[in-house]
Design an enzyme around this catalytic site. Structure first.
Site, mmCIF file in Angstrom:
data_model
loop_
_atom_site.group_PDB
_atom_site.id
_atom_site.type_symbol
_atom_site.label_atom_id
_atom_site.label_comp_id
_atom_site.label_asym_id
_atom_site.label_seq_id
_atom_site.Cartn_x
_atom_site.Cartn_y
_atom_site.Cartn_z
ATOM 1 N N ASN A 166 0.240 -13.855 1.856
ATOM 2 C CA ASN A 166 0.948 -15.019 1.314
ATOM 3 C C ASN A 166 2.360 -14.720 0.822
ATOM 4 O O ASN A 166 3.216 -15.599 0.834
ATOM 5 C CB ASN A 166 0.112 -15.698 0.218
ATOM 6 N N GLU A 265 -4.787 -6.645 -8.291
ATOM 7 C CA GLU A 265 -4.276 -7.983 -8.597
ATOM 8 C C GLU A 265 -5.101 -8.938 -7.749
ATOM 9 O O GLU A 265 -4.914 -9.039 -6.536
ATOM 10 C CB GLU A 265 -2.784 -8.072 -8.283
ATOM 11 N N CYS A 299 -1.893 -16.815 -5.883
ATOM 12 C CA CYS A 299 -2.893 -16.537 -6.917
ATOM 13 C C CYS A 299 -2.478 -17.102 -8.259
ATOM 14 O O CYS A 299 -3.327 -17.331 -9.129
ATOM 15 C CB CYS A 299 -3.136 -15.038 -7.010
ATOM 16 N N GLU A 473 1.853 -4.995 -12.533
ATOM 17 C CA GLU A 473 2.914 -4.709 -11.568
ATOM 18 C C GLU A 473 4.200 -5.341 -12.074
ATOM 19 O O GLU A 473 4.194 -6.446 -12.604
ATOM 20 C CB GLU A 473 2.560 -5.267 -10.189
#
Length: 494
Positions: A166, A265, A299, A473
């Site tokens: 994505n 993640e 997400c 991150e």
């Protein structure tokens, strides 16, 4: 859907110039068995390229190359490591529009969004170029005074980086940037749907002066087999994965066999809370940003809209009007604001969630289903009167659907928002600063957007709690994921 021939030709020119092989030990090559993997334009369903399809043997070759390069890269002065990343940043910005055209063609998002992603991706290279020279340690006198405590931070070692489709470039730089800055070598496995952006990025890193073997890239249709083989190899030291929670659980279980360092993640189910004192115009704009960025395939996308009863009708009407006015089309069409979903399976999944909600009593205010014709398009959708038991409230939608649920007070809103196994992102809209901070602290999520619908920032620590992942991150915390802490006890003889 139609796309201007000139724009399509420009994008295909970039695709044609992008390497299609595996990148192993500084060389572009075919896979050992010669297999290829087709890349599709999700707006038309047509094949735009074929890339090398890596086998397990290719994966082990890549890990071997990363292992050979590890000691030399770790010993490279931090300033030099940072300069490679800085040169790569400049090259990505220089090629922004070409990279954005290719990204739109392989992933589907509108061209303006692809431009924004390329810029965002580049910023991770610049941020971690600067962090490379800020890796520090510590020195102190032991409490008893008879020794000194010396603390060092050293690179973890060869890493496997698994990125999603994505955000095909930004998820790469968000992992590659800190790994290289820390002195780690990497094997990157991009998603099979969108490999071209990663291949172009690695070519840029090569041009920026990256030594051979430091970054290796495997495009493959055999993700499970290749990844499992690398996780079982004792030369690998770390896994960083971005993707779904179910896949993340599997990878964590495999990593546990060797007690690998992991960063995860994973999925999200972000609540978007609108209180009755919110600036509704700002809240609607934030909702469009948080829901429709990347066609909802993110997400961090707002997934459940909790709106206080007294303003719910106005909010639903305004949001429906905004979504209904968005132009859906091929991402290379300059007038398009919403592109296709990634594939037909994604369209079917979103349609099932809408059907489940309406069968449970929800009403479709706008949209509600796939758009007829070629490509994988779904109409921007607003649902009202959605019951708590509907699947679209409990599951990640990953599409352009906004289910609205009414609440009466703050405790109810927070309770519903926290009633999820996920805890990645959340959004809160209120003009009351005290309430905003109070609710932010009470929400079980790793990130909160307070009166704003976009939260991603290279300088901020991105990540979640509960089943949304482990580690962070970006920001100052991002490089820590790639460093081990070593303590040395030094006898004091003076």
């Amino acid at each position: 859907m139609a796309v201007p021939a000139e724009a399509l030709a420009a994008a295909m020119t970039v695709v044609d110039k992008t390497p299609k092989g595996l990148y192993v030990d500084g060389e572009w090559r075919a896979g050992r068995d010669g297999a290829v993997l087709a890349v599709e334009d999700p707006a038309t369903g047509s094949t735009i390229a074929e890339v090398a399809d890596a086998s397990v043997a290719d994966g082990l070759d890549a890990l071997a190359a990363a292992t050979r390069a590890q000691s030399g890269w770790a010993a490279t002065p931090p300033r030099e490591r940072g300069e490679v990343l800085r040169r790569a940043f400049d090259l990505v910005i220089e090629r922004r529009d070409d990279l954005a055209r290719m990204m739109t063609l392989e992933m589907g998002k509108a061209f303006a969004e692809s431009q924004a992603e390329v810029t965002y991706a580049a910023e991770f290279l610049r941020w971690f170029a600067e962090e490379a020279v800020r890796i520090d340690g510590g020195y102190l006198t032991a409490p008893a005074g008879n020794s000194r405590v010396v603390v060092l931070r050293q690179p973890v070692g060869p890493c496997l980086l698994v990125t999603p489709w994505n955000f095909p470039m930004a998820m790469g730089t968000r992992k590659i940037g800190p790994a290289l800055a820390a002195g780690c070598t990497v094997v990157v496995k991009p998603a099979k749907q969108t490999p071209l952006s990663m291949l172009a990025l690695v070519e840029i890193l090569e041009r920026a002066g990256l030594p051979r073997g430091v970054v290796n890239v495997l495009t493959t249709s055999q993700s499970g087999r290749v990844t499992s083989a690398l996780l079982a190899d004792d030369r690998l030291r770390k896994l960083s994965f971005t993707g779904s929670t179910p896949v993340g659980r599997t990878l964590l279980a495999q990593s546990a066999q060797r007690v690998l360092r992991t960063s995860m993640e994973l999925g999200g189910n972000a609540p978007f809370i609108v209180f009755d004192d919110a600036d509704l115009e700002l809240a609607v704009e934030g909702a469009v940003q948080a829901k429709m960025r990347n066609v909802g395939e993110a997400c961090t996308a707002a997934n459940r809209f909790y709106v206080q009863r007294s303003v719910a009708q106005r909010f639903v009407g305004a949001l429906a009007e905004r979504l209904q006015g968005l132009r859906v089309g091929h991402g290379l069409d300059p007038s398009a604001e919403v592109g296709p979903l990634i594939d037909q399976a994604a369209v079917a999944s979103v349609a099932q969630l809408v059907t489940d909600a309406t069968q449970a009593g929800a009403s479709v205010v706008t949209g509600g289903g796939p758009i007829a014709g070629e490509g994988h398009f779904f109409a921007p959708t607003v649902l009202s009167g959605v019951p708590d038991g509907a699947r679209c409230v409990r599951e990640e939608i990953f599409g352009p659907v906004a289910p609205v649920v009414v609440f009466d007070d703050e405790d109810e809103a927070v309770g519903r928002a926290n009633a999820s196994e996920y805890g990645l992102a959340a959004y809160v809209f209120t003009e009351n600063l005290g309430r905003g901070l109070r609710v932010t602290e009470r929400l079980e999520s790793g990130m909160v957007g307070l009166n704003q619908g976009i939260i991603s920032n290279p300088a901020a620590p991105f990540g979640g709690v509960k089943q949304s992942g482990l580690g962070r991150e970006g920001g100052k915390a991002g490089i820590d994921e790639y460093l081990n802490i070593k303590y040395a006890a030094v006898r004091a003889s003076w």
